[in-house]
Scaffold this active site. Structure first.
Site, mmCIF file in Angstrom:
data_model
loop_
_atom_site.group_PDB
_atom_site.id
_atom_site.type_symbol
_atom_site.label_atom_id
_atom_site.label_comp_id
_atom_site.label_asym_id
_atom_site.label_seq_id
_atom_site.Cartn_x
_atom_site.Cartn_y
_atom_site.Cartn_z
ATOM 1 N N ASP A 39 0.827 -1.210 0.000
ATOM 2 C CA ASP A 39 0.000 0.000 0.000
ATOM 3 C C ASP A 39 0.866 1.267 0.000
ATOM 4 O OD1 ASP A 39 -2.055 1.939 0.744
ATOM 5 O OD2 ASP A 39 -3.229 0.228 1.440
ATOM 6 N N THR A 78 -7.004 3.778 -1.905
ATOM 7 C CA THR A 78 -6.738 2.363 -1.631
ATOM 8 C C THR A 78 -7.758 1.409 -2.262
ATOM 9 O OG1 THR A 78 -5.594 2.880 0.399
ATOM 10 C CG2 THR A 78 -6.553 0.683 0.242
ATOM 11 N N ASP A 161 -9.181 -4.287 5.480
ATOM 12 C CA ASP A 161 -10.291 -5.092 4.947
ATOM 13 C C ASP A 161 -10.499 -4.815 3.461
ATOM 14 O OD1 ASP A 161 -11.828 -2.645 4.930
ATOM 15 O OD2 ASP A 161 -12.506 -3.028 6.962
ATOM 16 N N ASP A 335 -1.364 -0.144 -4.654
ATOM 17 C CA ASP A 335 -2.708 0.363 -4.936
ATOM 18 C C ASP A 335 -2.689 1.833 -5.369
ATOM 19 O OD1 ASP A 335 -1.814 1.112 -2.428
ATOM 20 O OD2 ASP A 335 -3.820 1.082 -1.534
ATOM 21 N N HIS A 473 -2.272 10.956 -0.877
ATOM 22 C CA HIS A 473 -2.487 10.443 -2.240
ATOM 23 C C HIS A 473 -3.940 10.701 -2.578
ATOM 24 C CE1 HIS A 473 -4.437 6.954 -0.364
ATOM 25 N NE2 HIS A 473 -3.458 6.990 0.517
HETATM 26 ZN ZN ZN Z 1 -3.719 2.643 -0.100
#
Ligand code: ZN
Length: 547
Positions: A39, A78, A161, A335, A473
């Site tokens: 991530d 994400t 999750d 992501d 982001h």
């Molecule tokens: Zn992310």
């Protein structure tokens, strides 16, 4: 003469490397396909730290590296990012346009829907949601694999999750993600593997102990310069010391990925992944790099410690697989990428708090004599929703005023209407050449998207400084879009490529690798030649109906 021959040979080599890889492409399906999402792992961070890697990331760097990968869409968050990786589709098709969107018809007071929830479950709310893949509109590779070979297992584990939900999809064998007190699942009727109980107990025991600060190697210590953000928060020289039972500090540290990888390793052994007759799929979402970025930024000592730790932990994970003799292949990506604290970025700035949609809406409401929220969405850019409770005439007036207001702000690059975005054709060029509108189109859903889309200028962090969020982001700019895309399996030729590719290309590439046929046009992505043997166009058209 020799010089001419050498020059000719060099030319020949150049042609060969353009036309076909110099080493044979590994063929045959691996028994275990592992897909890892780190991530907020930007292409910049991968390139910067690549020479420092000695563990698992070094092994992956010896595979086929696309250092110019793209999460090509505009809303680099994400949930959308993870939705692209194993569906092969951009958010316009997955339906996962942002992490949370406004649904003005929703029964709940805040009108906010979380991307990985089932909002129809009684008692569910956007903050205390019921985890579900309900919002994901397309199947994942794991689902297609299981439909083709029912004995294949599909397993997803992640810190978040939404990472486990978007990579695992609707039907899979195991899905585990972290929820404050331990790893849990949304899948009904799945007996808890012994591994989950053990990892939860081990992590709880580790949490109960205070953690001493990490000892930074020189490459990290060299980055230990401090900055103050938020309300007196100092970042840049952190070493991840924490008090006993400080769960948040553990999540925002290398410990967190270590726990997820321990779970992935344990489940691989307990479930016998990679030991059946058909290929298995294991999706792993490593969230700590994002948490470390948000807490401390991307260019300080903290991110250095995090990435070197991740490298070691991945090395241990692969060593376990090796020791068991498992035939596996790995794909790794992210992501989204990220933007460091503006203080460390030349020309960087924090967004003006007055750009908040509620604030802008209140001013417009006062000017037009309208009551109520007027604008919904709550953010400082991105999707802005106009109150549907207003009359069509008032909505039109609000829209005009909102566009005028945003466009007059010096931090705003552009404001687009939903009609403008909807009318934009899907991009057909490489993602590095997409216009802003093409990026937004790839994030557009006719029901879920906002009425207006506000884009901040480059290098404007999309949250105010007071929030204390370090890296950010979510923007359509390349520093948020560019991610590494890496493939590794034994005997793959070590290659680093600069051609721009997309995360949606991962799924069709892996589908070809593990023998899941896709009809032409079934997904947005394309199989990447050189990573595996891609199907000849049309050869598998009859195999599957349209997805
Ligand atoms: Zn992310």
């Amino acid at each position: 003469m020799r010089k001419i021959l050498l020059a000719a040979a060099a030319l020949l080599c150049a042609c060969r490397s353009e036309a076909q890889p110099q080493a044979p492409i590994p063929t045959g399906a691996p028994k275990l396909m592992i897909v890892i999402s780190v991530d907020q792992f930007s292409a910049e961070l991968w390139n910067e730290y690549r020479p420092q890697f000695t563990g698992g990331l070094a092994r992956l760097a010896s595979g086929m590296v696309f250092r110019n990968g793209f999460e090509s869409h505009a809303a680099t968050e994400t949930c959308p990012g993870h939705s692209t990786i194993l569906t092969g589709d951009r958010p316009a098709r997955t339906g996962i346009i942002v992490n949370s969107w406004v649904d003005q018809s929703a029964a709940r007071a805040d009108k906010t829907i979380y991307c990985a929830e089932d909002e129809t479950v009684p008692g569910s709310s956007s903050s205390n949601y019921t985890v579900s893949p309900r919002q994901l509109k397309v199947p994942t590779l794991g689902e297609l694999l299981k439909a083709r070979s029912p004995s294949s297992r599909s397993v997803a584990v992640a810190g978040k999750d939404r990472a486990a939900v978007m990579m695992g999809g609707h039907r899979l064998d195991q899905r585990w993600y972290w929820r404050r007190t331990g790893f849990t699942t949304d899948l009904a009727g799945v007996a808890t593997p012994v591994t989950v109980t053990r990892v939860n107990a081990a992590f709880a025991a580790a949490l109960a102990q205070p953690r001493l600060p990490l000892d930074p190697p020189p490459v990290c210590a060299a980055k230990a310069q401090t900055y103050t953000i938020g309300k007196g928060k100092i970042v840049g020289n952190g070493r991840f010391a924490r008090a006993a039972n400080d769960v948040s500090a553990a999540e925002d540290s290398p410990e967190f990925d270590g726990a997820v990888l321990a779970l992935a390793a344990g489940l691989t052994q307990e479930l016998g992944l990679g030991r059946g007759t058909a290929p298995d799929l294991l999706a792993v979402g490593l969230s700590a790099t994002d948490y470390v970025g948000h807490s401390f930024g991307t260019q300080g000592q903290e991110m250095c410690l995090q990435l070197l730790s991740l490298d070691r932990d991945l090395g241990d994970f692969f060593a376990m697989l090796d020791s068991r003799g498992i035939d596996y292949a790995v794909a790794l990506t992210a992501d989204h990428a990220g933007f460091d604290i503006p203080e460390r970025v030349p020309g960087g700035s924090w967004v003006d708090p007055s750009l908040n949609a509620d604030t802008v809406g209140k001013a417009i409401g006062a000017k037009l004599g309208l009551s109520g929220p007027v604008l919904l969405g709550g953010g400082y850019s991105g999707d802005i929703f106009i109150d549907r409770g207003l009359s069509p005439t008032d909505r039109a007036k609000v829209r005009e005023e909102a566009m005028k207001s945003y466009r007059s702000h010096p931090q705003v690059e552009a404001v687009f209407t939903r009609e403008q975005i909807a009318a934009t054709p899907l991009a057909i060029t490489t993602p590095d050449r997409w216009t802003l509108l093409e990026r937004l189109r790839a994030s557009f859903d006719p029901v879920r998207s906002g009425d207006l889309l506000v884009v901040l200028k480059p290098k404007v962090a999309p949250y105010p400084k007071e929030f204390g969020i370090a890296s950010t982001h979510g923007t359509p700019w390349d520093y948020d879009r560019r991610v590494p895309i890496v493939f590794w399996r034994p005997n793959i030729a070590a290659t680093t490529r600069d051609d721009p590719v997309e995360t949606v290309d991962i799924m069709p590439t892996l589908a070809a690798m593990i023998g899941v046929p896709l009809s032409p046009g079934a997904v947005d992505g394309k199989c990447l030649p050189g990573v595996t043997v891609c199907p000849v166009a049309g050869a598998v058209a009859a195999e599957r109906g349209k997805r």
